[in-house]
Motif scaffolding. Structure first.
Motif, short mmCIF file in Angstrom:
data_model
loop_
_atom_site.label_atom_id
_atom_site.label_comp_id
_atom_site.label_asym_id
_atom_site.label_seq_id
_atom_site.Cartn_x
_atom_site.Cartn_y
_atom_site.Cartn_z
N ARG A 53 3.49 4.87 3.73
CA ARG A 53 4.96 4.78 3.79
C ARG A 53 5.39 3.51 4.50
N LEU A 54 4.75 3.21 5.62
CA LEU A 54 5.10 2.01 6.38
C LEU A 54 4.70 0.74 5.63
N ARG A 55 3.58 0.76 4.94
CA ARG A 55 3.11 -0.43 4.22
C ARG A 55 3.99 -0.76 3.03
N LYS A 56 4.64 0.22 2.44
CA LYS A 56 5.47 -0.03 1.25
C LYS A 56 6.53 -1.09 1.51
N ARG A 57 6.96 -1.22 2.75
CA ARG A 57 7.97 -2.23 3.07
C ARG A 57 7.45 -3.65 2.89
N PHE A 58 6.12 -3.80 2.94
CA PHE A 58 5.51 -5.12 2.83
C PHE A 58 5.12 -5.48 1.41
N LEU A 59 5.21 -4.52 0.49
CA LEU A 59 4.81 -4.78 -0.89
C LEU A 59 5.85 -5.64 -1.58
N GLN A 60 5.39 -6.59 -2.36
CA GLN A 60 6.27 -7.43 -3.17
C GLN A 60 6.38 -6.81 -4.56
N ASP A 61 7.37 -7.23 -5.33
CA ASP A 61 7.48 -6.74 -6.70
C ASP A 61 6.17 -6.99 -7.44
N GLY A 62 5.70 -5.98 -8.10
CA GLY A 62 4.47 -6.10 -8.86
C GLY A 62 3.21 -5.74 -8.08
N ILE B 203 0.39 -4.59 9.95
CA ILE B 203 0.09 -3.58 8.95
C ILE B 203 -1.17 -2.85 9.40
N SER B 204 -1.11 -1.53 9.45
CA SER B 204 -2.25 -0.73 9.89
C SER B 204 -3.22 -0.47 8.75
N TYR B 205 -4.48 -0.45 9.09
CA TYR B 205 -5.55 -0.03 8.20
C TYR B 205 -6.34 1.03 8.95
N LEU B 206 -6.52 2.16 8.32
CA LEU B 206 -7.23 3.25 8.96
C LEU B 206 -8.73 3.02 8.89
N ALA B 207 -9.38 3.02 10.03
CA ALA B 207 -10.84 2.89 10.10
C ALA B 207 -11.37 4.21 10.63
N GLU B 208 -12.00 4.97 9.75
CA GLU B 208 -12.50 6.27 10.15
C GLU B 208 -13.82 6.12 10.88
N PHE B 209 -13.99 6.87 11.93
CA PHE B 209 -15.14 6.78 12.81
C PHE B 209 -16.38 7.36 12.15
N SER B 210 -17.45 6.59 12.16
CA SER B 210 -18.77 7.06 11.73
C SER B 210 -19.73 6.81 12.88
N PRO B 211 -20.27 7.86 13.47
CA PRO B 211 -21.15 7.67 14.63
C PRO B 211 -22.47 7.03 14.24
N ILE B 212 -22.97 6.17 15.09
CA ILE B 212 -24.27 5.52 14.89
C ILE B 212 -25.27 6.22 15.81
N PRO B 213 -26.29 6.83 15.22
CA PRO B 213 -27.26 7.57 16.04
C PRO B 213 -27.83 6.74 17.19
N HIS B 214 -28.07 7.43 18.30
CA HIS B 214 -28.70 6.86 19.49
C HIS B 214 -27.80 5.87 20.23
#
Length: 101
Positions: free
Chosen positions: A79-88, A21-32
């Motif tokens: 959309r892809l994660r919905k396949r892994f969801l259980q009822d409720g 299952i993918s989780y999006l990790a958005e890039f945040s630059p660290i100065p220096h």
């Protein structure tokens, strides 16, 4: 900073095809850091401004990224994660909110 929208989508599909299952990790630059310097070169704005050093304004992303493209990637992950969801189970939300500016 070198990642393109297509490489993100390809990675999401690779993880899905592998059963993960993918989780999006958005890039945040660290100065220096080396990655900060690289991001600064392609940034739309001056990353030395602290307001642009997080993912709030997308100021440092590859020029090909836009709000619509990022929202499309988030929608594909959901959309892809919905396949892994259980009822409720609830839809994933944190980290998947649409980008609005």
């Amino acid at each position: 900073p070198d990642q393109t929208p297509q490489s993100v989508v390809d990675s999401v599909h690779y993880v899905d095809d592998s059963g993960g299952i993918s989780y999006l990790a958005e890039f945040s630059p660290i100065p220096h850091t080396d990655l900060f310097e690289k991001a600064q070169k392609i940034a739309r704005y001056d990353l030395m401004e602290p307001l642009f050093q997080n993912n709030t304004l997308m100021a440092y992303w590859h020029p090909e990224f836009s709000e619509d493209i990022l929202n499309g990637i988030k929608a594909e992950i959901i959309r892809l994660r919905k396949r892994f969801l259980q009822d409720g189970d609830r839809e994933p939300t944190t980290g998947f909110e649409p980008v609005t500016y």
